[in-house]
Design an enzyme around this catalytic site. Structure first.
Site, PDB file in Angstrom:
ATOM      1  N   LYS B  79       2.395  38.933  37.562  1.00 32.94           N
ATOM      2  CA  LYS B  79       3.101  38.382  36.402  1.00 32.94           C
ATOM      3  C   LYS B  79       3.897  37.150  36.811  1.00 32.94           C
ATOM      4  CE  LYS B  79       6.202  40.049  32.687  1.00 32.94           C
ATOM      5  NZ  LYS B  79       7.027  41.190  32.228  1.00 32.94           N
ATOM      6  N   SER B 154       6.142  42.613  27.463  1.00 35.48           N
ATOM      7  CA  SER B 154       5.940  41.230  27.824  1.00 35.48           C
ATOM      8  C   SER B 154       4.854  41.010  28.881  1.00 35.48           C
ATOM      9  CB  SER B 154       7.252  40.657  28.360  1.00 35.48           C
ATOM     10  OG  SER B 154       7.626  41.297  29.567  1.00 35.48           O
ATOM     11  N   SER B 178       8.030  46.714  28.939  1.00 35.11           N
ATOM     12  CA  SER B 178       7.122  45.576  29.149  1.00 35.11           C
ATOM     13  C   SER B 178       5.899  45.868  30.010  1.00 35.11           C
ATOM     14  CB  SER B 178       7.883  44.389  29.746  1.00 35.11           C
ATOM     15  OG  SER B 178       8.631  43.749  28.745  1.00 35.11           O
TER      16      SER B 178
END
Lengths: 478, 494
Positions: B79, B154, B178
């Site tokens: 990420k 997210s 997330s």
């Protein structure tokens, strides 16, 4: 109406650690800008703080020296504000739960004891330093930032509003500085910014219990500046009050050039720092055992030393004060004192000729081997040399480190005493200086000094001055 | 079966027996990326050359007979809020668009040392604030099961990368769901470990007391392997757990069917899709058949979780994001004085959701409001922790839905922040309590998108999560596809 001044101080002190509060960067002063930096003290995204145990130990040591109550559990908070010298836009500080609460410092002002109470002692990190192209950030085309100082451990000491004048504030700071120097927590160098002071000052009608509206005074860069700024500010407030005005709460800047305090925009005084617990650190937990150990390791305080110098050595106020303020000179005195028991004489020599020689040569306080100092004093006490020879020898020993007895025999400096040796010299001088003799006889004491000087010169400075004096008087009167 | 379709466990075996090389494995994923990425857009930065370089280095080491970790040579995606030295790390924000960290996050250091080729940095909601990746300053990632739908967020990019076979493993971060919410929306395993289990050093902070890095994988064993590699104490993170990590794979394989599992009774199921409840009950039935005891469990005060979370997380964020001011790195909006530069930089550098949260947090921490908002929320957090403590006295594990609904349409909730916040309602209280929480695939919704089951264990009992999840994995419906068959729109990518 008569007003009294109420002052409280906030002192920021750089702790004497090798590395910063939350990372392992060096704290050394005067390095190339932005070289003592890493992701942590630059606040780079994703970096995290880790306690420096040494900084915590020093904070606890300082707190203990100030009789502040060390808390077994304290906490770090974030103080949020934006400024280019603050890389994370928050300062990690202690707000709600400081490392130590309370405490006090005892002063002696004009022979009266004065107790100044402390509010709290807490740890926080230093910000970076801005270098403006102009005078201030407002008038500059650009400003540069140096983060070498960012993250250096600071101790903040907050006093209660117990001080009543600029002079008291200065005397408090001098004693505090000495206390902290003794404890080893900080080197307290104001010129390197390792000790800074802000003040809150207000006036109230004498006898009133209610505090008046205060102003905060900043930018005082020396103890003298603190005294002057606070006296100036007190007078400024008094004039406003006397003329029927009222004080507004604001922050003032001390202008060292103009010697005045200048109020800043009042907006800056009312910042909301949005404190909240620093989630990246665990609570700071200390063990009783740890605190006891640090307490046991505390060196003698300045007050304890003064008492001891007075009682153990019978020293006078001036010497006590000198040997406390100049700690290593005091240590040297005690070292020589182990083998030389006329402490009064020793103290006079150390604060007189020895200190003078130290200044001349720029050497450190323990430059001369204590044994050699003792030897010199004993030679003098035994009448083997006279005082002026002793002074000369001391100067020479400071440079060569040679033993005084050896210098005496090498250079033939042994004192000349006894009628047999001195009388011929005295008689010669009297014969050669009839005017001076007459002057003396007509009551001019000065003339005797002149004749003394002549005899000493004849002896190459080695004559016993006491004996010469006696012989001269006797001979002239004859 | 192509290499990218195999499990990590299998890839590891094939490489250590030298049946395939890491370069071949890595190339297979790079090919898959070329095939699928234009349609789903999971990556902000691609690093194929770096990946192949690492792969060939690992292959060389292996042929030299060096002893390697099981995950050596297995590629992964990371990420884009996890710092990578020399490789831009954007947090999907304009304000960090060109930020190149000078250091590696602790997890990245471990990954490099292990020799895991990095395929790229994945898309996300800006600063991990969001539940759909629609808040990325660059582009929205699409749900591979239905390209009109969001992948969740997210960590949407990481979830999509693994579920489509563009990466065998990925790292995400979970502050309030997330990892678990996108894992549920994309039909794969996503773990939020216990707070402190994986070092946060180098993870760009959103809400420090809640942020955790965690793995995405296609099955519990792969997930366990990656957690095992990354979990452990880090002296650079004061909040990291000092104990060594256990062997999660053997914890997973132990027969452990005596556990008591609580099925979470939600006080309010407003807005919950009925099929979600059915899926959870189906999973509970399956576990009961395997010998586990199932009963209802209540966490009475978790109703206040969402409210508390949306005060605590923005409060911390408002402070964490203060440093993006244009002075040292990242976007600088210019201006003729300091205040001007700050407001222009932050005004143009942050997106609307980030600004909203900064403002909420700033407000909640302000003098006069602190007690009523931040402090009250922290007290609620303590009560929620107590709820979990009580529940774990009676139960070894808690299960419930991972999301109230399956993936929603792109744009559906973009203008309604409250609706968007509610999509994390199942995930938030676990985060507040700091307990480990795993999202596991739990079948399909009638609309053809996946549903997820959330499993929650006491602190540091991740092994138990893998253990129970593995029963679910072994009993998965063979009729259902494990991966989406990405239906490429006519005319190729937009």
């Amino acid at each position: 109406m008569e007003y009294e001044v109420v002052i409280g101080l906030e002192i920021h002190l750089e702790l004497q650690t090798q590395s910063k509060l939350f990372c392992s960067c060096s704290t050394s002063f005067g390095k190339e800008p932005n070289t003592n930096c890493c992701p942590v003290c630059l606040g780079l995204p994703g970096s995290l703080p880790v306690f420096n145990r040494k900084a915590i130990e020093l904070a606890v040591t300082a707190a203990l020296a100030l009789s502040s109550e060390v808390q077994l559990s304290s906490r770090f908070d974030r103080k949020n504000y934006h400024y280019p010298d603050l890389p994370k836009a928050y300062q990690v500080s202690q707000y709600e739960k400081p490392v130590a609460l309370g405490g006090c410092l005892k002063l002696e002002i004009d022979n009266e004891p004065k107790l100044v109470n402390l509010e709290r002692v807490h740890l926080e990190e230093e910000a970076g330093k801005l270098i403006h192209s102009g005078v201030s950030i407002l008038g500059s085309d650009y400003s540069l930032v140096d983060y070498n100082r960012a993250g250096i451990p600071l101790l903040e000491i907050v006093t209660k509003p117990d001080l009543c004048s600029g002079r008291e504030a200065r005397l408090f700071l001098e004693e505090l500085r000495m206390m902290l120097l003794y404890s080893g927590a900080s080197d307290c160098k104001m010129e390197e910014g390792s000790l800074r002071c802000d003040a809150n000052i207000s006036l109230r009608p004498r006898g009133s219990e209610v505090l008046g509206t205060k102003a905060e005074v900043k930018n005082m860069n020396s103890f003298r500046a603190v005294e002057m700024a606070l006296n100036y500010e007190a007078e400024r407030q008094r004039q406003i009050l006397v003329s029927g005005g009222s004080i507004i709460q604001q922050t003032c800047h001390w202008d060292e050039e103009e010697k005045i305090t200048i109020p800043l925009r009042s907006k800056e005084g009312s910042s909301d720092y949005r404190y909240f617990p620093e989630p990246d650190l665990l609570p700071l937990l200390l063990e009783e055992k740890e605190i006891r150990k640090l307490k046991a390791g505390l060196p003698e305080s300045p007050a304890e030393r003064r008492l001891r110098l007075r009682e153990e050595y019978g020293l006078g106020k001036r010497e006590v004060s000198l040997f406390t303020a100049n700690r290593s000179l005091g240590d040297y005195f005690e070292k020589v004192g182990l083998k030389y028991k006329d402490y009064g004489n020793l103290a006079r020599w150390i604060q007189g000729d020895y200190l003078y020689q130290l200044r001349e040569t720029g050497k450190s306080e323990d430059a001369l081997e204590p044994d050699k100092f003792v030897e010199l004093l004993v030679l003098l006490d035994n009448g083997d040399i006279n005082r002026s020879v002793a002074k000369e020898l001391l100067a020479e020993m400071m440079i060569s480190g040679e033993s005084p007895s050896r210098l005496v025999s090498e250079k033939g400096l042994k004192q000349i005493s006894g009628q047999d040796q001195l009388l011929p010299l005295v008689e010669k001088v009297i014969a050669e200086n009839p005017d001076a003799v007459n002057n003396y006889l007509s009551g001019k004491e000065k003339a005797l000094k002149f004749l003394m000087g002549k005899v000493m010169a004849q002896s190459g400075g080695r004559a016993d001055p006491g004996e010469v004096n006696k012989l001269l008087k006797n001979k002239i009167v004859e | 079966m192509k290499l990218y379709q195999k499990t990590v466990f299998e890839l590891s075996r094939l490489m250590s027996s030298r049946e395939v090389s890491s370069v071949e494995v890595t190339q297979s994923f790079l090919d898959r990326i070329e095939e699928v990425e234009p349609f789903v857009r999971a990556f902000i930065t691609h690093t194929p050359a770096m990946a192949l370089e690492t792969a060939s280095l690992v292959d060389r080491k292996r042929s030299n007979g060096e002893k390697l970790q099981p995950l050596a040579g297995v590629p992964l995606a990371i990420k884009d809020n996890i710092s990578t030295e020399g490789l831009r790390t954007t947090c999907a924000s304009k304000i960090l668009e060109n930020y190149i960290p000078p250091y590696d996050a602790t997890v990245v250091e471990i990954i490099k040392k292990t020799g895991m080729p990095l395929l790229g940095k994945t898309n996300m909601d800006e600063f991990a604030m969001g539940s759909s990746t629609e808040n990325s300053a660059f582009f929205t990632t699409r749900n591979p099961w239905d390209l009109e739908k969001v992948p969740g967020g997210s960590s949407g990019g990481s979830a999509v990368a693994v579920s489509t076979g563009m990466a065998p493993l990925a790292l995400g971060s979970d502050t309030g769901g997330s990892i678990r919410q996108p894992a549920s929306f994309c039909g794969l395993y996503g773990l939020r470990p216990t707070y402190g289990r994986i070092s946060r050093y180098g993870l760009i902070a959103f809400a420090s007391s809640l942020d955790q890095i965690g793995p995405f994988a296609m099955n519990p064993a792969d997930c366990a392997m990656l957690l095992g590699l990354l979990a452990g104490h880090d002296p650079r993170d004061s909040t990291s757990y000092p104990e060594k990590a256990p062997d999660y794979l053997s914890a997973m394989e132990n027969r452990n069917d005596k556990l008591k599992i609580g099925i979470l009774k939600h006080n309010s199921e407003n807005g919950f899709d009925p099929e979600v409840k059915d899926a959870v009950n189906r999973m509970a039935g399956l576990l009961e058949k395997e010998g586990f005891t199932i009963d209802q469990v209540e966490l009475p005060r978790t109703d206040y979780g969402l409210g508390a979370y949306y005060l605590i997380a923005p409060s911390e964020a408002s402070s964490n994001l203060g440093r993006y001011d244009g002075v040292r790195y990242g976007y600088n909006g210019g201006g003729d004085n300091l205040e001007n530069m700050f407001s222009r930089t932050r005004g143009a550098g942050f997106g609307p959701e980030v600004k909203r949260r900064i403002m909420i947090g700033t407000y909640a921490l302000s003098a006069g409001y602190y007690d009523a908002y931040y402090l009250k929320a922290m007290k609620v957090r303590t009560l929620i922790r107590q709820d979990y403590k009580e529940a774990f006295k009676k139960f070894d594990l808690i299960i419930g839905p991972a999301t109230p609904t399956p993936a929603f349409r792109i744009g559906e909730k973009a203008d309604d922040p409250l609706e968007m916040y509610l999509s994390d309602v199942c995930n938030i209280t676990d985060a507040l309590a700091g307990v480990p929480s795993l999202s596991a695939p739990a079948g399909m919704h009638s609309n053809g998108t996946p549903l997820g089951l959330q499993l929650t264990a006491p602190p540091f009992c991740e092994g138990r999560l893998f253990n129970v999840a593995n029963y679910i994995y072994r009993n998965r419906d063979p009729q259902l596809p494990e991966r989406p068959a990405v239906r490429f729109p006519e005319g190729g990518a937009e």
